[in-house]
Design a protein around this motif. Sequence first.
Motif, PDB file in Angstrom:
ATOM      1  N   ASN A  84      39.013  83.028 133.056  1.00 10.42           N
ATOM      2  CA  ASN A  84      38.713  84.157 133.949  1.00 10.42           C
ATOM      3  C   ASN A  84      39.889  85.132 134.021  1.00 10.42           C
ATOM      4  N   VAL A  85      41.107  84.595 133.978  1.00 13.77           N
ATOM      5  CA  VAL A  85      42.300  85.459 133.963  1.00 13.77           C
ATOM      6  C   VAL A  85      42.341  86.242 132.652  1.00 13.77           C
ATOM      7  N   ALA A  86      42.038  85.545 131.546  1.00 13.56           N
ATOM      8  CA  ALA A  86      42.122  86.173 130.218  1.00 13.56           C
ATOM      9  C   ALA A  86      41.243  87.428 130.121  1.00 13.56           C
ATOM     10  N   ARG A  87      40.164  87.444 130.876  1.00 15.91           N
ATOM     11  CA  ARG A  87      39.271  88.601 130.852  1.00 15.91           C
ATOM     12  C   ARG A  87      39.862  89.804 131.595  1.00 15.91           C
ATOM     13  N   ARG A  88      40.915  89.532 132.390  1.00 12.94           N
ATOM     14  CA  ARG A  88      41.472  90.624 133.206  1.00 12.94           C
ATOM     15  C   ARG A  88      42.897  91.003 132.809  1.00 12.94           C
ATOM     16  N   THR A  89      43.308  90.572 131.622  1.00 10.55           N
ATOM     17  CA  THR A  89      44.641  90.926 131.135  1.00 10.55           C
ATOM     18  C   THR A  89      44.572  91.121 129.621  1.00 10.55           C
ATOM     19  N   ASN A  90      45.525  91.871 129.097  1.00  3.42           N
ATOM     20  CA  ASN A  90      45.580  92.036 127.641  1.00  3.42           C
ATOM     21  C   ASN A  90      46.427  90.962 126.994  1.00  3.42           C
ATOM     22  N   LYS A  91      47.053  90.116 127.804  1.00  2.00           N
ATOM     23  CA  LYS A  91      47.908  89.076 127.235  1.00  2.00           C
ATOM     24  C   LYS A  91      47.056  87.968 126.626  1.00  2.00           C
ATOM     25  N   LYS A  92      47.655  87.275 125.657  1.00  2.25           N
ATOM     26  CA  LYS A  92      46.968  86.121 125.076  1.00  2.25           C
ATOM     27  C   LYS A  92      47.217  84.930 125.994  1.00  2.25           C
ATOM     28  N   ILE A  93      46.136  84.272 126.406  1.00  2.00           N
ATOM     29  CA  ILE A  93      46.267  83.154 127.352  1.00  2.00           C
ATOM     30  C   ILE A  93      45.974  81.838 126.635  1.00  2.00           C
ATOM     31  N   LEU A  94      46.931  80.937 126.699  1.00  2.00           N
ATOM     32  CA  LEU A  94      46.724  79.576 126.181  1.00  2.00           C
ATOM     33  C   LEU A  94      46.496  78.676 127.378  1.00  2.00           C
ATOM     34  N   THR A  95      45.677  77.653 127.200  1.00  2.00           N
ATOM     35  CA  THR A  95      45.377  76.843 128.398  1.00  2.00           C
ATOM     36  C   THR A  95      45.292  75.355 128.100  1.00  2.00           C
ATOM     37  N   TRP A  96      44.656  74.625 128.982  1.00  2.00           N
ATOM     38  CA  TRP A  96      44.567  73.169 128.980  1.00  2.00           C
ATOM     39  C   TRP A  96      43.151  72.828 129.399  1.00  2.00           C
ATOM     40  N   ALA A  97      42.682  71.616 129.130  1.00  2.00           N
ATOM     41  CA  ALA A  97      41.263  71.316 129.392  1.00  2.00           C
ATOM     42  C   ALA A  97      41.027  70.667 130.767  1.00  2.00           C
ATOM     43  N   GLY A  98      41.770  71.114 131.783  1.00  2.00           N
ATOM     44  CA  GLY A  98      41.531  70.596 133.142  1.00  2.00           C
ATOM     45  C   GLY A  98      40.408  71.361 133.827  1.00  2.00           C
ATOM     46  N   HIS A  99      39.645  70.659 134.683  1.00  2.00           N
ATOM     47  CA  HIS A  99      38.555  71.315 135.411  1.00  2.00           C
ATOM     48  C   HIS A  99      38.515  70.810 136.848  1.00  2.00           C
ATOM     49  N   CYS A 100      38.036  71.650 137.733  1.00  2.00           N
ATOM     50  CA  CYS A 100      37.767  71.193 139.106  1.00  2.00           C
ATOM     51  C   CYS A 100      36.405  70.514 139.101  1.00  2.00           C
TER      52      CYS A 100
END
Length: 358
Positions: A212-228
Amino acid sequence: MAGHLQAALRSSGKGATAAERFGILERPDLAYTPAVARETAPFYEKVRHFIPEIEWPVHAPYVHAINRLKKERNAVILAHNYQTPEIYNCVADIVGDSLQLARDATTVDAEIIVQCGVHFMAETSKLLNPQKTVLIPDGRAGCSLSESITGEDVRELKRRYPGVPVVTYVNTSADVKAETDICCTSANAVDVVESLASDTVLCIPDEYLAMNVARRTNKKILTWAGHCEVHERFTADELLAYKEADPSIEIVAHPECHPSVLDVSDFSGSTAGMINYVKTKRPARVLLVTECSMASNIQSEVKDVEFVKPCNLCPHMKRITLPKILDSLLFMTEEVTVDPAIAAPARLAVERMINLKA
Ligand code: 13P
Ligand code: SF4
């Protein structure tokens, strides 16, 4: 101090438990007397839509005793927006989302903080208040996001992506925060990511928040597979079915939900942002796509709003109850401690977030 079972062992010596430092108090009489009924009546008005009148005599003696004990102990109760209505409305001193609770934890005067929320929240309060005693009524109150990642996992990510700054969601252990450049919450994640000079940012451990953050920034976002485990259960199809049944319904979603859920929502924000939306916009019917206690907590303040509730409860948040809060204040349990070697870098990551000017 009258009523102490143990002469107050105010040994401030290293290693003394909170019970030894502050003493243990006798369990009060929990009868529903006319005085208890009278003094708790204003609280009942806030929860009468949720708690049937016949059940109030069970809760009221706890509400009465906890509010009296807080003064006697010089304690303050910080409660997350997902706590039950009787905690949120009847015994909490400060309520809020993760960011508000972290900020307010820095301004608390009381000697003791009782954190009504999950363990990472109590740990954050302790990081920000190393001199205060922080208690959590049930230390088993965890979080699926916090449990999805360890400090060693972050060290491995840093080896794999050298030089890439690490933004860690506050829903993590102090061990993970200690490996982090800066923390974020759902309220400020985009601002935190934007504040960093790098074009690529590790945003962990919540995969959906990161998407959701990646859609609101031009930066490349790397993440992890954690979920609520609460928010991952909502689906866009389920929400569209509500919209089909009543096109006027407003859908307000938490950013821990999958992006496809946010796509069919009218608004997305942290729990405080969601509450603010409802209080200011006053939709006739609204569906809060989040933990379902939140709608019950604010119902008395927005009587004109009808909440539609697909009731997803967080089992960790629900571990905190009035009887456990009472025990916490009586027996000074469970004390939250953080290894000082971890606390220093973890505190820095939280403070950088709090001091960030959005
Ligand atoms: P916020 O209250 O910061 O929006 O976080 C929600 C949450 O899941 C906390 O456990
Ligand atoms: Fe963790 Fe989700 Fe529960 Fe919040 S609602 S404490 S993110 S499991």
